[in-house]
Design an enzyme around this catalytic site. Structure first.
Site, mmCIF file in Angstrom:
data_model
loop_
_atom_site.group_PDB
_atom_site.id
_atom_site.type_symbol
_atom_site.label_atom_id
_atom_site.label_comp_id
_atom_site.label_asym_id
_atom_site.label_seq_id
_atom_site.Cartn_x
_atom_site.Cartn_y
_atom_site.Cartn_z
ATOM 1 N N ALA A 95 10.184 11.790 -7.254
ATOM 2 C CA ALA A 95 10.068 10.917 -6.082
ATOM 3 C C ALA A 95 10.421 9.462 -6.416
ATOM 4 C CB ALA A 95 8.657 10.997 -5.510
ATOM 5 N N CYS A 137 -5.686 9.413 -4.876
ATOM 6 C CA CYS A 137 -6.895 10.181 -5.192
ATOM 7 C C CYS A 137 -7.454 9.810 -6.563
ATOM 8 C CB CYS A 137 -6.612 11.676 -5.100
ATOM 9 S SG CYS A 137 -5.272 12.220 -6.150
ATOM 10 N N ARG A 168 -4.891 14.940 7.723
ATOM 11 C CA ARG A 168 -3.670 15.577 8.255
ATOM 12 C C ARG A 168 -3.746 15.648 9.780
ATOM 13 N NH1 ARG A 168 -3.880 18.516 2.993
ATOM 14 N NH2 ARG A 168 -5.589 19.814 3.732
#
Ligand code: SAH
Length: 425
Positions: free
Chosen positions: A307, A367, A210
């Protein structure tokens, strides 16, 4: 009580010697003694030479999980205390702001199947192995002694426990307490609910990733047709004065936003506008709360949507962004589901890169440890070819420093994170 011995086969791949922490049933020649599930067992090679001590679980494909390479130590409460202390010292040494971080990362901290996350004065425990399960009081006692926490919450509510013959379990380890905690990260305040959030509430593994967004978030004004001449205020393409202080910031789409941690960092680093999309209403509420907490509400918008549908709709409507961020959950939960998972990853990345303006940025992660870094990159290459895009890599990153990787164990190296510039072709 004598400790049972597992003799490994003569002709096997020397994984254990290379630092891999598991023994599979097919690698065992014979077992001497009568070990019960969860017992400590000695792993020896075919001539009886000691290799390691591990937890035995005949119900699991991971029939033995290494707990120590020494045959001198006893696997007792003190060993657990020492291992957790060592893991915590490592975080205090390496993690810049160690008040909230992953303290124990399972095998990579030599505690097979044990995850401990620290959220300020609250600890969250996840137990994924029978060996630790039956000794869990040792874990709680060690945590109380080392941290004296406000509370400990258990998030062993994951289906993989069934592979160890264990039921899911979730709840307060001792007295109930308020499970909402405000953690700080890179100067932001992030409200996390350790009982309601995904996994243990938050994803510490992307902290450094991030922070890597920082240089990307500004430098877009000129591309949006805004000019600055001398000391005058910036003007847009129509010659109108631009009053928005974030005129040079990026327009960002953050998909699978959950707590909104990518949105928060985007705003912190100067984004003009961030759109968050998550399928869960609860997650959307959480992200909105975090935007409010940090004073970013006026630069954000939120959608509760799938999404996959959202991305396709935006492509059809010819929408575009400077930066698209995709941080989906693990689509591949096991080796069998990998092909379907790759189709899913490819679809969101393909649509995601279509939404990036020419020369803009795609930030994309996976992930799933079943998806190798090489396969992740080749999937992106296939998506780019289909979308008529050329990708130029800015950075390829992994999990953060509090999620160590054992070189001999690819399972501990699960997170892939890439930042690309996207060009039309
Ligand atoms: N980027 C997040 C972490 C992502 S976790 C953060 O910074 O905290 C994965 C998120 O994806 C979850 O919040 C989950 O609700 C959401 N999700 C799962 N499937 C989805 C889908 N099909 N469409 C949109 N969101 C989805």
């Amino acid at each position: 009580m004598t400790i049972a011995k597992a003799f490994l086969k003569k002709n096997r791949k020397k994984r254990l010697e290379q630092g891999h922490p598991w023994v599979f049933p097919g690698e065992i020649e014979k077992i001497e003694g009568n070990p019960q599930g969860g017992d400590v067992i000695h792993i020896v090679n075919h001539v009886g030479h000691f290799l390691a001590q591990g937890f035995y679980n005949p119900l699991s494909q991971l029939i033995i999980r290494v707990i120590t390479y020494s045959n001198e130590v006893e696997v007792d409460q003190n060993l657990f205390l020492q291992k957790i202390e060592q893991a915590w010292k490592r975080r205090q040494w390496l993690v810049p702001d160690a008040t909230s971080c992953r303290v124990v990362h399972g095998e990579a901290d030599f505690l097979p199947g044990l995850i401990i996350d620290k959220y300020e004065d609250v600890l969250v425990v996840q137990i994924l192995s029978l060996g630790v399960e039956i000794r869990r009081q040792w874990v709680y006692d060690a945590l109380t002694q080392i941290f004296n926490p406000r509370g400990i919450y258990e998030r062993s509510d994951v289906p993989v426990r069934r592979l160890e013959g264990l039921q899911e379990r979730e709840g307060f380890v001792d007295k109930p307490f308020d499970t909402k905690v405000t953690v700080s990260e890179n100067g932001l305040r992030i409200l996390v609910d350790v009982a309601e959030g995904q996994k243990t509430g938050y994803f510490f593994d992307q902290r450094e990733n991030r922070a890597a967004l920082k240089p990307l978030m500004t430098g877009w004004g000129a591309r949006h047709g805004i000019k600055v001449e001398g000391d005058t205020l910036p003007v847009d393409a129509k010659g109108k004065t631009v009053k928005n202080p974030f005129w040079d910031g990026a327009e960002v789409l953050d998909c699978f936003s959950h707590t909104g941690s990518f949105m928060l960092h985007s705003c912190l680093y100067g984004a003009k506008k961030v759109t968050c999309v998550d399928i869960s209403e609860k997650a959307v509420e959480m992200a909105k709360g975090n935007a409010l907490l940090n004073g970013f509400l006026h630069r954000t918008e939120f959608m509760a949507a799938n999404a996959f549908d959202y991305l396709r709709e935006q492509v059809n409507e010819k929408k575009s962004w400077d930066i698209v961020i995709l941080d989906p959950p693990a689509f591949a939960k096991n080796r069998q589901s990998i092909e379907g998972a790759i189709r899913g990853y490819k679809e969101i990345n393909l649509q995601g890169m279509k939404l990036v303006r020419n020369g803009g940025i795609l930030v994309t992660a996976s992930c799933s440890y079943h998806l190798s870094a090489a396969r992740f990159l080749s999937m992106l290459q296939e998506a780019a070819a289909d979308a008529h895009k050329v990708l130029r890599l800015i950075e390829f990153r992994r999990a953060g420093i509090d999620h160590p990787v054992l070189l001999g164990s690819e399972e501990t190296d699960y997170l892939k994170f890439a930042i690309f510039e996207v060009f039309n072709r």
